[in-house]
Scaffold this motif. Structure first.
Motif, short mmCIF file in Angstrom:
data_model
loop_
_atom_site.label_atom_id
_atom_site.label_comp_id
_atom_site.label_asym_id
_atom_site.label_seq_id
_atom_site.Cartn_x
_atom_site.Cartn_y
_atom_site.Cartn_z
N TRP A 1 0.84 -1.20 0.00
CA TRP A 1 0.00 0.00 0.00
C TRP A 1 0.87 1.25 0.00
O TRP A 1 0.62 2.20 -0.74
CB TRP A 1 -0.90 -0.05 1.24
CG TRP A 1 -1.94 1.02 1.31
CD1 TRP A 1 -3.21 0.97 0.80
CD2 TRP A 1 -1.81 2.29 1.97
NE1 TRP A 1 -3.88 2.14 1.09
CE2 TRP A 1 -3.04 2.97 1.80
CE3 TRP A 1 -0.79 2.92 2.67
CZ2 TRP A 1 -3.29 4.24 2.31
CZ3 TRP A 1 -1.02 4.20 3.17
CH2 TRP A 1 -2.25 4.84 3.01
N ALA A 2 1.92 1.25 0.83
CA ALA A 2 2.81 2.40 0.92
C ALA A 2 3.57 2.61 -0.37
O ALA A 2 3.73 3.75 -0.84
CB ALA A 2 3.77 2.23 2.09
N ARG A 3 4.06 1.53 -0.98
CA ARG A 3 4.78 1.67 -2.25
C ARG A 3 3.84 2.17 -3.35
O ARG A 3 4.26 2.94 -4.23
CB ARG A 3 5.43 0.34 -2.64
CG ARG A 3 6.72 0.05 -1.86
CD ARG A 3 7.41 -1.22 -2.33
NE ARG A 3 8.69 -1.40 -1.64
CZ ARG A 3 9.85 -0.96 -2.09
NH1 ARG A 3 9.92 -0.32 -3.25
NH2 ARG A 3 10.96 -1.17 -1.41
N ALA A 4 2.59 1.70 -3.35
CA ALA A 4 1.64 2.21 -4.34
C ALA A 4 1.47 3.71 -4.19
O ALA A 4 1.42 4.45 -5.18
CB ALA A 4 0.29 1.49 -4.17
N ALA A 5 1.40 4.19 -2.94
CA ALA A 5 1.30 5.63 -2.71
C ALA A 5 2.55 6.36 -3.19
O ALA A 5 2.48 7.44 -3.80
CB ALA A 5 1.06 5.90 -1.23
N LEU A 6 3.71 5.76 -2.94
CA LEU A 6 4.98 6.42 -3.28
C LEU A 6 5.21 6.51 -4.79
O LEU A 6 6.03 7.30 -5.23
CB LEU A 6 6.14 5.69 -2.61
CG LEU A 6 6.21 5.89 -1.08
CD1 LEU A 6 7.25 4.94 -0.48
CD2 LEU A 6 6.53 7.34 -0.74
N THR A 7 4.52 5.69 -5.60
CA THR A 7 4.65 5.86 -7.04
C THR A 7 4.02 7.17 -7.50
O THR A 7 4.28 7.62 -8.62
CB THR A 7 4.00 4.69 -7.82
OG1 THR A 7 2.60 4.63 -7.53
CG2 THR A 7 4.65 3.36 -7.46
N ARG A 8 3.21 7.78 -6.64
CA ARG A 8 2.66 9.12 -6.90
C ARG A 8 3.59 10.20 -6.36
O ARG A 8 3.40 11.39 -6.65
CB ARG A 8 1.30 9.27 -6.23
CG ARG A 8 0.18 8.45 -6.82
CD ARG A 8 -0.33 9.08 -8.09
NE ARG A 8 -1.48 8.36 -8.63
CZ ARG A 8 -2.08 8.67 -9.77
NH1 ARG A 8 -1.62 9.70 -10.49
NH2 ARG A 8 -3.11 7.97 -10.21
N VAL A 9 4.57 9.81 -5.56
CA VAL A 9 5.42 10.78 -4.86
C VAL A 9 6.82 10.86 -5.46
O VAL A 9 7.33 11.95 -5.74
CB VAL A 9 5.51 10.41 -3.36
CG1 VAL A 9 6.41 11.38 -2.61
CG2 VAL A 9 4.12 10.34 -2.74
N ILE A 10 7.45 9.71 -5.65
CA ILE A 10 8.83 9.64 -6.14
C ILE A 10 8.82 9.46 -7.64
O ILE A 10 8.27 8.49 -8.16
CB ILE A 10 9.59 8.47 -5.48
CG1 ILE A 10 9.58 8.63 -3.95
CG2 ILE A 10 11.01 8.37 -6.01
CD1 ILE A 10 10.19 7.45 -3.21
N GLU A 11 9.40 10.40 -8.35
CA GLU A 11 9.47 10.31 -9.81
C GLU A 11 10.40 9.16 -10.22
O GLU A 11 11.35 8.83 -9.49
CB GLU A 11 9.99 11.62 -10.41
CG GLU A 11 8.93 12.68 -10.58
CD GLU A 11 7.93 12.36 -11.67
OE1 GLU A 11 8.35 12.01 -12.80
OE2 GLU A 11 6.72 12.43 -11.39
#
Length: 389
Positions: A11-21
């Protein structure tokens, strides 16, 4: 093989694909040091703890926090599920471990559409990339290479762009083979629009892969960064037509840096679309002209390309002495005695005479009284170079 990834981590990695280019090594380093759950917590907490978020300016960290606050991983995971896809992360049995060669620049995770196992396909894959505005020659070579590789059991990976990429995908699909499209946008976004049908076919017969969350649109920078994934995912990269400033050369150089095989298909010396490929070849890339040569480089022991040679002519089958006797006869219809022929051939008269009769029986020489001369068939030598011996 059991999955080692917790629901919270995914879940956290899915969110981070919106955060980390894609390719952001600062974000990748924080992710490695803190883990996905803790990194996301720090980026979304109020007040936030920036003690571990080193190496980036305050303005940039604020950009991370803004994107983290807007991320909706539940929605993104539902969106990929709706298009029969999934989200693959490090630690999954399907994660291609060769992507770890990218270090802190490796993808946070990969959004995937299609039924096959990405890790297994990547183990035997080759990238075929090149110019968008390719020539008919480039399109033909890309399609032929891809179909030939597919017939040999290789997975063809490309970027679904116009030109060489599209030709490579179509060549693999036409051969009933396996192909993977690595996109610079969400896997549910058809880009370019003109390839919507092609991308749909790839999702049905192969795999569509991307680092960006569903619905994300491409930017020029994302195309360049996407190329590092193509290079890392595959055993080798083949470039078919590329100008000096071509994104496909970025893929090839990334492959070289990662220790992958790098190959180029030559084109006309006067073609600007082949200039980049020729420069790549001058820099140490391997020259290839067909799928057999590619498979010989990237494959296992025994995957050898056939030897290349011209047609075998009857005179090529002569034994060495007969060949010397034949070469000793003068050209242009002039006759020579057996003594003169023996002297020039370096053999005895008896041996020379025996060989002359053998050559006569296969139509290479003819006798006129005491002299011997070449026939018209022997004078015509299609394999001889013009202007010299």
């Amino acid at each position: 093989m059991a999955e080692r990834v917790t629901k919270e981590e995914r879940w956290a990695r899915a969110a981070l694909t919106r955060v980390i280019e894609p390719g952001d090594e600062h974000g990748g380093r924080w992710l490695r040091q803190l883990g996905a759950v803790e990194l996301l917590r720090r980026l979304t907490s109020v007040p936030y703890d920036d003690s571990a978020l080193t190496g980036a300016s305050e303005q940039r960290i604020q950009g991370f926090r803004t994107r983290a606050a807007r991320a909706e991983p539940d929605r993104d995971l539902a969106a990929v599920d709706a298009c029969d896809g999934r989200f693959v992360v490090p630690g999954d049995s399907e994660w291609p471990s060769q992507l770890d060669d990218l270090g802190d620049g490796r993808p946070v995770g990969l959004w995937v559409r299609g039924r096959p196992d990405l890790r297994r396909w990547a183990l035997r894959s080759v990238a075929v990339v090149g110019a968008r505005a390719c020539t008919p020659y480039g399109a033909h070579m890309a399609a032929t290479l891809a179909s030939g590789l597919s017939e040999r059991g290789w997975v063809v990976v490309s970027g679904a762009a116009f030109g060489v990429d599209g030709a490579a995908h179509r060549g693999a699909l036409a051969a009933g083979g396996a192909t993977v499209a690595v996109l610079a946008c969400g896997v549910d976004v058809a880009y370019p629009r003109g390839h919507a049908e092609l991308i749909g076919r790839i999702a049905e017969q192969g795999l569509v892969v991307g680092e960006l969350a569903p619905g994300a649109h491409p930017t020029p920078g994302r195309f360049i960064l996407r190329n590092r994934v193509i290079a890392a995912l595959t055993r080798g990269t083949v470039v078919v037509e590329a100008e000096y400033r071509s994104g496909s050369l970025v893929t090839a150089r990334a492959a070289q840096k990662l220790g992958r095989f790098t190959m180029g298909v030559p084109g006309p010396a006067t073609s600007g679309l082949s200039a980049g490929v020729h420069e790549l070849l001058r820099g140490g890339a391997e020259l290839v002209t067909d799928a057999a040569e590619v498979a010989e480089l990237v494959g296992e022991i025994g995957d050898l390309a056939p030897s290349r040679r011209g047609p075998v002519l009857p005179r090529d089958l002569l034994d060495p002495v007969s060949a010397r006797v034949l070469e000793a006869l003068p050209a242009r219809g002039r006759a020579a005695t057996r003594n003169d022929i023996a002297r020039d051939a370096g053999t005895s008269v008896d041996v020379t005479l025996a060989r002359l009769y053998e050559l006569h029986s296969i139509g290479f020489v003819e006798r006129h009284g005491d002299g011997w001369q070449l026939t018209a068939a022997a004078v015509r030598r299609p394999n001889a170079r013009r202007g010299g011996a």
